[in-house]
Design a protein around this motif. Structure first.
Motif, mmCIF file in Angstrom:
data_model
loop_
_atom_site.group_PDB
_atom_site.id
_atom_site.type_symbol
_atom_site.label_atom_id
_atom_site.label_comp_id
_atom_site.label_asym_id
_atom_site.label_seq_id
_atom_site.Cartn_x
_atom_site.Cartn_y
_atom_site.Cartn_z
ATOM 1 N N THR A 28 27.997 0.244 43.154
ATOM 2 C CA THR A 28 28.052 0.993 41.904
ATOM 3 C C THR A 28 26.904 0.551 41.009
ATOM 4 O OG1 THR A 28 30.446 1.141 42.071
ATOM 5 C CG2 THR A 28 29.480 1.590 39.920
ATOM 6 N N TYR A 29 26.113 1.519 40.575
ATOM 7 C CA TYR A 29 24.995 1.276 39.674
ATOM 8 C C TYR A 29 25.382 1.738 38.276
ATOM 9 C CZ TYR A 29 21.945 0.673 43.720
ATOM 10 O OH TYR A 29 21.355 0.220 44.879
ATOM 11 N N ILE A 30 25.119 0.918 37.276
ATOM 12 C CA ILE A 30 25.289 1.296 35.878
ATOM 13 C C ILE A 30 23.889 1.449 35.309
ATOM 14 C CG2 ILE A 30 26.218 0.641 33.635
ATOM 15 C CD1 ILE A 30 28.277 -1.053 35.135
ATOM 16 N N LYS A 31 23.557 2.677 34.891
ATOM 17 C CA LYS A 31 22.202 2.982 34.441
ATOM 18 C C LYS A 31 22.206 3.503 33.007
ATOM 19 C CE LYS A 31 20.598 4.226 39.024
ATOM 20 N NZ LYS A 31 19.909 5.226 39.834
ATOM 21 N N LYS A 32 21.146 3.157 32.291
ATOM 22 C CA LYS A 32 20.921 3.696 30.957
ATOM 23 C C LYS A 32 20.074 4.945 31.117
ATOM 24 C CE LYS A 32 19.900 0.842 27.658
ATOM 25 N NZ LYS A 32 19.152 -0.068 26.761
ATOM 26 N N ALA A 33 20.467 6.043 30.438
ATOM 27 C CA ALA A 33 19.753 7.309 30.583
ATOM 28 C C ALA A 33 19.375 7.856 29.209
ATOM 29 C CB ALA A 33 20.611 8.320 31.316
ATOM 30 N N PHE A 34 18.207 8.449 29.153
ATOM 31 C CA PHE A 34 17.734 9.118 27.948
ATOM 32 C C PHE A 34 17.625 10.602 28.269
ATOM 33 C CE2 PHE A 34 14.180 10.689 25.326
ATOM 34 C CZ PHE A 34 14.712 10.426 24.073
ATOM 35 N N LEU A 35 18.422 11.429 27.606
ATOM 36 C CA LEU A 35 18.495 12.869 27.858
ATOM 37 C C LEU A 35 18.792 13.158 29.342
ATOM 38 C CD1 LEU A 35 15.557 14.169 25.664
ATOM 39 C CD2 LEU A 35 17.985 14.287 25.165
ATOM 40 N N SER A 36 19.727 12.426 29.912
ATOM 41 C CA SER A 36 20.187 12.556 31.306
ATOM 42 C C SER A 36 19.135 12.183 32.342
ATOM 43 C CB SER A 36 20.698 13.967 31.583
ATOM 44 O OG SER A 36 21.779 14.269 30.741
ATOM 45 N N ILE A 37 18.087 11.501 31.934
ATOM 46 C CA ILE A 37 17.076 11.008 32.861
ATOM 47 C C ILE A 37 17.237 9.490 32.938
ATOM 48 C CG2 ILE A 37 14.611 10.788 33.320
ATOM 49 C CD1 ILE A 37 14.239 13.310 31.589
ATOM 50 N N PRO A 38 17.566 8.940 34.123
ATOM 51 C CA PRO A 38 17.772 7.491 34.236
ATOM 52 C C PRO A 38 16.514 6.705 33.885
ATOM 53 C CG PRO A 38 18.465 8.629 36.229
ATOM 54 C CD PRO A 38 17.789 9.633 35.379
ATOM 55 N N ILE A 39 16.695 5.692 33.033
ATOM 56 C CA ILE A 39 15.578 4.870 32.583
ATOM 57 C C ILE A 39 15.608 3.502 33.259
ATOM 58 C CG2 ILE A 39 14.541 3.717 30.600
ATOM 59 C CD1 ILE A 39 15.691 5.909 28.868
ATOM 60 N N LYS A 40 16.757 2.835 33.181
ATOM 61 C CA LYS A 40 16.838 1.444 33.600
ATOM 62 C C LYS A 40 18.196 1.172 34.227
ATOM 63 C CE LYS A 40 16.740 -3.119 31.505
ATOM 64 N NZ LYS A 40 16.659 -3.850 30.256
ATOM 65 N N THR A 41 18.225 0.376 35.295
ATOM 66 C CA THR A 41 19.471 -0.066 35.891
ATOM 67 C C THR A 41 19.921 -1.317 35.153
ATOM 68 O OG1 THR A 41 18.854 0.805 38.049
ATOM 69 C CG2 THR A 41 20.604 -0.836 37.995
ATOM 70 N N ILE A 42 21.077 -1.232 34.523
ATOM 71 C CA ILE A 42 21.588 -2.347 33.742
ATOM 72 C C ILE A 42 22.268 -3.370 34.650
ATOM 73 C CG2 ILE A 42 23.186 -2.999 31.913
ATOM 74 C CD1 ILE A 42 22.739 -0.182 30.754
ATOM 75 N N HIS A 43 23.109 -2.878 35.582
ATOM 76 C CA HIS A 43 23.870 -3.773 36.443
ATOM 77 C C HIS A 43 24.236 -3.038 37.719
ATOM 78 C CE1 HIS A 43 26.423 -7.195 37.297
ATOM 79 N NE2 HIS A 43 27.435 -6.397 37.548
ATOM 80 N N LYS A 44 24.386 -3.779 38.815
ATOM 81 C CA LYS A 44 24.899 -3.192 40.042
ATOM 82 C C LYS A 44 25.867 -4.182 40.677
ATOM 83 C CE LYS A 44 20.833 -4.394 42.769
ATOM 84 N NZ LYS A 44 19.794 -3.891 43.633
ATOM 85 N N TYR A 45 26.960 -3.650 41.206
ATOM 86 C CA TYR A 45 27.961 -4.499 41.830
ATOM 87 C C TYR A 45 28.562 -3.770 43.015
ATOM 88 C CZ TYR A 45 31.200 -1.683 39.022
ATOM 89 O OH TYR A 45 31.883 -0.643 38.448
ATOM 90 N N ARG A 46 29.241 -4.524 43.875
ATOM 91 C CA ARG A 46 29.846 -3.947 45.069
ATOM 92 C C ARG A 46 31.293 -4.384 45.185
ATOM 93 N NH1 ARG A 46 29.871 -7.560 49.638
ATOM 94 N NH2 ARG A 46 28.968 -9.536 49.030
ATOM 95 N N GLU A 47 32.055 -3.613 45.917
ATOM 96 C CA GLU A 47 33.448 -3.936 46.149
ATOM 97 C C GLU A 47 33.604 -4.382 47.597
ATOM 98 O OE1 GLU A 47 37.813 -1.804 45.933
ATOM 99 O OE2 GLU A 47 36.123 -0.921 44.881
ATOM 100 N N THR A 48 34.310 -5.491 47.820
ATOM 101 C CA THR A 48 34.490 -6.007 49.172
ATOM 102 C C THR A 48 35.642 -5.281 49.853
ATOM 103 O OG1 THR A 48 36.024 -7.718 48.477
ATOM 104 C CG2 THR A 48 33.692 -8.293 48.439
ATOM 105 N N TYR A 49 35.841 -5.627 51.122
ATOM 106 C CA TYR A 49 36.941 -5.030 51.886
ATOM 107 C C TYR A 49 38.302 -5.423 51.316
ATOM 108 C CZ TYR A 49 33.519 -3.848 55.435
ATOM 109 O OH TYR A 49 32.445 -3.342 56.097
ATOM 110 N N TYR A 50 38.347 -6.551 50.619
ATOM 111 C CA TYR A 50 39.606 -7.051 50.079
ATOM 112 C C TYR A 50 39.846 -6.614 48.641
ATOM 113 C CZ TYR A 50 38.857 -9.941 54.143
ATOM 114 O OH TYR A 50 38.591 -10.362 55.414
ATOM 115 N N GLY A 51 38.975 -5.780 48.093
ATOM 116 C CA GLY A 51 39.153 -5.275 46.744
ATOM 117 C C GLY A 51 38.504 -6.111 45.663
ATOM 118 N N GLU A 52 37.830 -7.198 46.028
ATOM 119 C CA GLU A 52 37.149 -8.028 45.037
ATOM 120 C C GLU A 52 35.854 -7.342 44.597
ATOM 121 O OE1 GLU A 52 36.335 -11.874 46.638
ATOM 122 O OE2 GLU A 52 38.332 -12.044 47.521
#
Length: 63
Positions: A28-52
């Motif tokens: 999952t990518y969390i991005k900052k967008a200006f007028l619906s155009i992605p500018i910068k990726t703020i954070h990215k994370y993943r979910e494991t098989y165990y839900g972590e």
């Protein structure tokens, strides 16, 4: 109308971890967008098989 928004996008990617080897996981990518155009990726994370939820810095894209 908001000029700056925060958007989330989930993509299935191939990742590599030393313990498990290659795996497909949802990133999952969390991005900052200006007028619906992605500018910068703020954070990215993943979910494991165990839900972590883990930061993507623990695994790499290639060996």
């Amino acid at each position: 109308m908001k000029l700056i928004t925060v958007q989330r996008e989930t993509i299935e990617e191939k990742r590599y971890t030393p313990k498990m080897g290659e795996l497909f996981t949802k990133v999952t990518y969390i991005k900052k967008a200006f007028l619906s155009i992605p500018i910068k990726t703020i954070h990215k994370y993943r979910e494991t098989y165990y839900g972590e939820v883990k930061d993507c810095e623990a695994c790499s894209l290639a060996r």
